[in-house]
Scaffold this motif. Structure first.
Motif, PDB file in Angstrom:
ATOM      1  N   THR A  60       0.849  -1.198   0.000  1.00 46.76           N
ATOM      2  CA  THR A  60       0.000   0.000   0.000  1.00 46.76           C
ATOM      3  C   THR A  60       0.882   1.244   0.000  1.00 46.76           C
ATOM      4  N   THR A  61       0.298   2.371  -0.405  1.00 46.32           N
ATOM      5  CA  THR A  61       1.068   3.606  -0.583  1.00 46.32           C
ATOM      6  C   THR A  61       1.588   4.193   0.723  1.00 46.32           C
ATOM      7  N   ASP A  62       1.071   3.723   1.853  1.00 49.71           N
ATOM      8  CA  ASP A  62       1.548   4.234   3.136  1.00 49.71           C
ATOM      9  C   ASP A  62       2.818   3.526   3.607  1.00 49.71           C
ATOM     10  N   GLY A  63       3.393   2.671   2.733  1.00 53.04           N
ATOM     11  CA  GLY A  63       4.636   1.992   3.073  1.00 53.04           C
ATOM     12  C   GLY A  63       4.458   0.679   3.793  1.00 53.04           C
ATOM     13  N   LYS A  64       3.227   0.218   3.939  1.00 51.65           N
ATOM     14  CA  LYS A  64       2.971  -1.035   4.637  1.00 51.65           C
ATOM     15  C   LYS A  64       2.775  -2.174   3.634  1.00 51.65           C
ATOM     16  N   CYS A  65       2.945  -3.394   4.137  1.00 56.80           N
ATOM     17  CA  CYS A  65       2.682  -4.563   3.303  1.00 56.80           C
ATOM     18  C   CYS A  65       1.960  -5.615   4.142  1.00 56.80           C
ATOM     19  N   HIS A  66       1.154  -6.411   3.484  1.00 52.52           N
ATOM     20  CA  HIS A  66       0.343  -7.434   4.136  1.00 52.52           C
ATOM     21  C   HIS A  66       0.408  -8.717   3.320  1.00 52.52           C
ATOM     22  N   ALA A  67       0.336  -9.850   3.993  1.00 57.46           N
ATOM     23  CA  ALA A  67       0.198 -11.115   3.277  1.00 57.46           C
ATOM     24  C   ALA A  67      -1.109 -11.064   2.489  1.00 57.46           C
ATOM     25  N   SER A  68      -1.030 -11.317   1.185  1.00 53.90           N
ATOM     26  CA  SER A  68      -2.233 -11.229   0.341  1.00 53.90           C
ATOM     27  C   SER A  68      -3.019 -12.526   0.433  1.00 53.90           C
ATOM     28  N   LEU A  69      -3.717 -12.703   1.540  1.00 59.64           N
ATOM     29  CA  LEU A  69      -4.503 -13.907   1.759  1.00 59.64           C
ATOM     30  C   LEU A  69      -5.728 -13.917   0.850  1.00 59.64           C
ATOM     31  N   TYR A  70      -6.164 -15.109   0.508  1.00 61.60           N
ATOM     32  CA  TYR A  70      -7.422 -15.288  -0.236  1.00 61.60           C
ATOM     33  C   TYR A  70      -7.396 -14.651  -1.619  1.00 61.60           C
ATOM     34  N   HIS A  71      -6.207 -14.682  -2.274  1.00 61.04           N
ATOM     35  CA  HIS A  71      -6.071 -14.172  -3.641  1.00 61.04           C
ATOM     36  C   HIS A  71      -6.760 -12.814  -3.811  1.00 61.04           C
ATOM     37  N   LEU A  72      -6.453 -11.884  -2.924  1.00 65.49           N
ATOM     38  CA  LEU A  72      -7.096 -10.569  -2.945  1.00 65.49           C
ATOM     39  C   LEU A  72      -6.920  -9.862  -4.279  1.00 65.49           C
ATOM     40  N   TRP A  73      -5.734  -9.980  -4.883  1.00 64.27           N
ATOM     41  CA  TRP A  73      -5.444  -9.187  -6.071  1.00 64.27           C
ATOM     42  C   TRP A  73      -6.244  -9.661  -7.285  1.00 64.27           C
ATOM     43  N   LYS A  74      -6.850 -10.832  -7.200  1.00 67.76           N
ATOM     44  CA  LYS A  74      -7.691 -11.299  -8.306  1.00 67.76           C
ATOM     45  C   LYS A  74      -9.063 -10.635  -8.278  1.00 67.76           C
ATOM     46  N   ASP A  75      -9.376  -9.956  -7.188  1.00 69.12           N
ATOM     47  CA  ASP A  75     -10.637  -9.235  -7.076  1.00 69.12           C
ATOM     48  C   ASP A  75     -10.450  -7.851  -7.717  1.00 69.12           C
ATOM     49  N   ILE A  76     -11.073  -7.634  -8.876  1.00 68.51           N
ATOM     50  CA  ILE A  76     -10.896  -6.380  -9.617  1.00 68.51           C
ATOM     51  C   ILE A  76     -11.309  -5.176  -8.778  1.00 68.51           C
ATOM     52  N   GLU A  77     -12.388  -5.319  -7.994  1.00 72.06           N
ATOM     53  CA  GLU A  77     -12.845  -4.214  -7.153  1.00 72.06           C
ATOM     54  C   GLU A  77     -11.767  -3.813  -6.155  1.00 72.06           C
ATOM     55  N   PHE A  78     -11.058  -4.794  -5.625  1.00 65.73           N
ATOM     56  CA  PHE A  78     -10.042  -4.521  -4.612  1.00 65.73           C
ATOM     57  C   PHE A  78      -8.888  -3.713  -5.201  1.00 65.73           C
ATOM     58  N   ARG A  79      -8.539  -3.992  -6.459  1.00 69.34           N
ATOM     59  CA  ARG A  79      -7.401  -3.305  -7.078  1.00 69.34           C
ATOM     60  C   ARG A  79      -7.607  -1.795  -7.204  1.00 69.34           C
ATOM     61  N   HIS A  80      -8.865  -1.377  -7.365  1.00 66.15           N
ATOM     62  CA  HIS A  80      -9.137   0.031  -7.645  1.00 66.15           C
ATOM     63  C   HIS A  80      -9.385   0.862  -6.385  1.00 66.15           C
ATOM     64  N   ILE A  81      -9.182   0.279  -5.227  1.00 63.97           N
ATOM     65  CA  ILE A  81      -9.322   1.057  -3.994  1.00 63.97           C
ATOM     66  C   ILE A  81      -8.076   1.921  -3.809  1.00 63.97           C
ATOM     67  N   PRO A  82      -8.232   3.213  -3.561  1.00 62.95           N
ATOM     68  CA  PRO A  82      -7.066   4.070  -3.335  1.00 62.95           C
ATOM     69  C   PRO A  82      -6.192   3.518  -2.215  1.00 62.95           C
ATOM     70  N   GLN A  83      -4.911   3.683  -2.348  1.00 59.81           N
ATOM     71  CA  GLN A  83      -3.906   3.266  -1.374  1.00 59.81           C
ATOM     72  C   GLN A  83      -3.291   1.907  -1.715  1.00 59.81           C
ATOM     73  N   THR A  84      -3.922   1.117  -2.557  1.00 60.43           N
ATOM     74  CA  THR A  84      -3.295  -0.149  -2.942  1.00 60.43           C
ATOM     75  C   THR A  84      -2.343   0.090  -4.111  1.00 60.43           C
ATOM     76  N   VAL A  85      -1.197  -0.582  -4.089  1.00 58.21           N
ATOM     77  CA  VAL A  85      -0.199  -0.436  -5.145  1.00 58.21           C
ATOM     78  C   VAL A  85      -0.157  -1.678  -6.024  1.00 58.21           C
ATOM     79  N   THR A  86       0.153  -2.819  -5.424  1.00 60.54           N
ATOM     80  CA  THR A  86       0.260  -4.060  -6.183  1.00 60.54           C
ATOM     81  C   THR A  86       0.440  -5.233  -5.239  1.00 60.54           C
ATOM     82  N   VAL A  87       0.491  -6.423  -5.819  1.00 57.22           N
ATOM     83  CA  VAL A  87       0.851  -7.634  -5.086  1.00 57.22           C
ATOM     84  C   VAL A  87       2.073  -8.237  -5.768  1.00 57.22           C
TER      85      VAL A  87
END
Length: 276
Positions: free
Chosen positions: A183-210
């Motif tokens: 995330t843009t705040d410099g934090k990182c999280h284990a991407s449990l449950y294939h979060l990045w495959k959820d298109i809605e999740f990708r477009h939330i502000p503050q997310t960068v990538t997996v």
């Protein structure tokens, strides 16, 4: 209560796929690369069960967790045989370790339930929308009843090329974390449950990538870029923008071409080690 209501459940198995066995004197330590959900089935159809069956399982009078799938491919959702893990290992399993799906747990979901009854634990996002989307996505994966017999990817690597590189790094003594969300705040999280495959999740502000892999000590994110999704000028510009955002958040990144992993795995792993 469930008996009186005639509630039917689905038994869901959590199947772990193993990339490597680490040996250091004691029992080997298994490093997983995928976790997949599979429903109980009979004659090719999803097989529901009653609360009495579940009571017997919990009481230890029927069923056990000593189960496995041979020839299991979490990427395609295919498998060969289902049976006893003890029997498979005692009789001499001669297949590839990464094709052995080991049942590590089970749970039961009712065919009808109120989503409001589900209690979720927060993942730790500062952004409330990220927490909300995480819970929604997790709920779809974990609590949606299966309509047919199929594998449902829950966590892990996305492709065989990632598995090849992961196994080579493990063989060399490295153990990166798969699937890490930045995330843009410099934090990182284990991407449990294939979060990045959820298109809605990708477009939330503050997310960068997996990233495909992450080395926390060196703050290094590793990406395995396939030709199909990363070759075009537009895709390359997008990847460059992601790398710049990661750099601004305090992370380094290295991109490994998928074709280089297939053609020269040693060289691809060398690139990661040089970055470390």
């Amino acid at each position: 209560m469930f008996r009186a209501a005639g509630t039917q459940f689905q038994m869901i198995s959590m199947v772990a796929s193993i990339a490597h066995l680490k040996r250091s004197g004691g029992p080997p330590h298994a490093v997983p690369y995928a976790l997949t959900l599979l429903p109980a089935s009979k004659r090719g159809k999803v097989d529901p069960c009653s609360i009495d069956y579940i009571a017997n399982v919990i009481g230890g009078r029927a069923d056990s967790d000593d189960s496995c799938y041979t020839g299991f491919d979490p990427f395609r959702g295919d498998w060969g045989m289902y049976g006893s893990l003890s029997l498979v290992t005692q009789t001499g399993y001669n297949g590839h370790l990464d094709e052995l799906g080991i049942v590590v747990g089970r749970y039961y979901i009712p065919l009808q339930y109120d989503a409001a009854d589900v209690l979720e634990a927060p993942l730790g996002f500062d952004n409330p929308r990220l927490e909300e989307k995480h819970a929604k996505h997790r709920g779809r994966l974990l609590y949606t009843p299966f309509k047919k017999v199929e594998a449902r990817p829950l966590w892990g690597l996305d492709s065989p090329i990632e598995l090849f590189l992961f196994q080579e790094l493990l063989r060399r003594g490295h153990e990166p974390e798969p699937q890490v969300l930045f995330t843009t705040d410099g934090k990182c999280h284990a991407s449990l449950y294939h979060l990045w495959k959820d298109i809605e999740f990708r477009h939330i502000p503050q997310t960068v990538t997996v990233s495909d892999f992450y080395f926390p000590k060196q703050k290094l994110a590793v990406f395995c870029d396939s030709n199909a999704f990363h070759r075009s000028p537009k895709a390359q510009a997008k990847d460059q923008a992601i790398d710049e955002k990661l750099k601004a958040a305090g992370y380094r990144s290295v991109r490994i071409q998928g074709r280089s992993i297939v053609k020269n795995l040693k060289q691809a792993a060398d690139l990661v080690e040089d970055s470390l």
